[in-house]
Design an enzyme around this catalytic site. Structure first.
Site, PDB file in Angstrom:
ATOM      1  N   ASP A  34       3.851   8.501  -1.907  1.00  0.00           N
ATOM      2  CA  ASP A  34       2.968   9.410  -0.980  1.00  0.00           C
ATOM      3  C   ASP A  34       3.580  10.841  -0.764  1.00  0.00           C
ATOM      4  O   ASP A  34       3.677  11.041   0.296  1.00  0.00           O
ATOM      5  CB  ASP A  34       3.088   8.477   0.536  1.00  0.00           C
ATOM      6  CG  ASP A  34       2.735   7.150   0.185  1.00  0.00           C
ATOM      7  OD1 ASP A  34       2.016   6.701  -0.413  1.00  0.00           O
ATOM      8  OD2 ASP A  34       3.493   6.151   1.063  1.00  0.00           O
TER       9      ASP A  34
ATOM     10  N   GLU B 103      -7.836   5.415   2.848  1.00  0.00           N
ATOM     11  CA  GLU B 103      -6.413   5.992   3.355  1.00  0.00           C
ATOM     12  C   GLU B 103      -6.081   7.222   2.701  1.00  0.00           C
ATOM     13  O   GLU B 103      -6.751   7.739   1.886  1.00  0.00           O
ATOM     14  CB  GLU B 103      -5.345   4.898   3.184  1.00  0.00           C
ATOM     15  CG  GLU B 103      -5.108   4.365   1.810  1.00  0.00           C
ATOM     16  CD  GLU B 103      -4.058   3.679   1.361  1.00  0.00           C
ATOM     17  OE1 GLU B 103      -3.503   2.723   2.563  1.00  0.00           O
ATOM     18  OE2 GLU B 103      -3.385   3.297   0.285  1.00  0.00           O
TER      19      GLU B 103
HETATM   20  O1  FUB Z   1       3.366   3.935   1.463  1.00  0.00           O
HETATM   21  C1  FUB Z   1       2.443   2.980   2.272  1.00  0.00           C
HETATM   22  C2  FUB Z   1       1.240   3.199   2.328  1.00  0.00           C
HETATM   23  O2  FUB Z   1       0.925   2.934   1.041  1.00  0.00           O
HETATM   24  C3  FUB Z   1       0.699   4.578   2.494  1.00  0.00           C
HETATM   25  O3  FUB Z   1       0.846   4.712   4.113  1.00  0.00           O
HETATM   26  C4  FUB Z   1      -0.549   4.337   1.992  1.00  0.00           C
HETATM   27  O4  FUB Z   1      -1.252   5.582   1.927  1.00  0.00           O
HETATM   28  C5  FUB Z   1      -0.390   3.695   0.879  1.00  0.00           C
HETATM   29  O5  FUB Z   1       0.073   4.893  -0.402  1.00  0.00           O
END
Ligand code: FUB
Length: 339
Positions: free
Chosen positions: A32, A242
């Protein structure tokens, strides 16, 4: 999951491009990556993946991270420095578990680290922590940001100095549990189950001048198709899942995001930081691993995308961050990257 290497994919009518595509660090697992240039140096604010021994599930419980490290380098391809622990879960008074994807910003001599973490009731909220240094250590505010929820904060500061936070993520990111405006603990763990309805939207809220609060109730980040109709929830190749990010290029606002279960990075373009944004295409095809999450940043006149895959571990919750160049066509559209 695409298993071909870049050499096999160079013949799709694209100009040859230099893929860096090596894990930026290998002594810890990172994911991320939110990248920024502060005072001419590149700083990366990633998640710090660990094997916490939590069983994998669709809510992402196995992503049970406990601290953040900041990485930096003086140039793309340069030596990467790990500045150690910048913020620890135990030092966030209201936090329960799961420190997920952070972002950072700078204003008036202070650096701000924004982070999602579940509170003690297991509801994701956004926190903010401050430091006089881009590498921390950061001190967390005593409470989460009022009006914040879900995951994946991305803070964009416009040319007029106004900052906005984009956030949200469905499934384990809990965005669907807020569909009524209130948190519904018994709400769906995936989406609203209405494929013919408009998809759930990411959110955006203007930040206060001190960067510590929302200055307004969060609004929907609308993503429309070329005909001006909202992208539908059943359109898993194009709907928001997301990992939103906002950058500005040529006077236009580019909102990019992950499509989650179809593993794409997609983007949409608008005329205002609030949107609406019109879907334009795919920035990156699937990497190895379930998630991909990115940031886009300009460094010395060139644009780069930071992202992650699982090259080092082969395990979905132990990821490694990478960077490669982002190229545009003369009309401003982005060339699709085949990682
Ligand atoms: O790293 C945890 C979660 O996985 C993140 O918040 C999302 O975007 C995905 O990458």
């Amino acid at each position: 999951i695409l298993l071909a290497g870049p050499g096999l994919l160079s013949g799709f009518g694209q100009a040859p491009r230099k893929y860096l595509e090596k894990p930026l660090v290998s002594h810890i697992y990172t994911a991320d990556p939110s990248a920024h240039v502060f005072n001419g140096r590149i700083y990366i604010y990633p998640s710090h993946d660990i094997d916490a021994g939590v069983k994998e599930d669709d809510k992402g419980s196995h992503f049970a991270m406990r601290d953040y490290h900041v990485l930096s380098m003086d140039k793309i391809g340069g030596k990467v420095t790990d500045h150690g622990v910048a913020l620890d879960l135990k030092d966030i008074p209201w936090a329960g578990r799961q420190l997920w994807a952070p972002d950072a910003a700078y204003k008036n001599g202070t650096y701000y680290l924004y982070f999602p973490v579940k509170d003690k009731q297991d509801v994701f909220r956004m926190g903010v922590a401050t430091s006089k240094s881009p590498t921390g250590p950061f001190k967390a505010e005593p409470q989460p940001i009022a009006g914040s929820y879900s995951i994946d904060p991305a803070v964009f500061t416009d040319t007029d100095g106004t900052s906005y936070m984009y956030f949200g993520g469905i499934w384990g990111g809990q965005l669907q549990k807020w569909a009524s405006g209130q948190y519904d603990a018994n709400g769906s763990d995936t989406d609203l189950g209405k494929p013919d309805q408009p998809a759930l939207s990411a959110k955006v809220a203007r930040l206060s001048a001190d960067m510590l609060r929302f200055d307004e109730t969060a609004r929907d980040v609308q993503i429309l198709d070329e005909a001006g109709k909202p992208i539908l929830a059943g359109d898993h190749n194009r709907r928001f899942f997301e990992g939103g990010w906002l950058h500005k290029f040529g006077g236009k606002y580019y909102f990019s995001y992950s499509t989650g279960d179809t593993h794409l990075l997609a983007y949409a373009v608008g005329d205002s930081p609030y949107g609406p944004f019109t879907y334009k295409g795919v920035i990156m095809n699937p990497v190895t691993g379930w998630t991909t999450h990115h940031s886009i940043v300009e460094v010395k006149g060139k644009w780069y995308i930071f992202y992650h895959d699982v090259e080092l571990s082969g395990k979905t919750h132990l990821r490694n961050v990478k960077v490669t160049e982002l190229k545009r066509k003369p009309d401003g559209t982005i060339e699709t990257i085949n990682p």
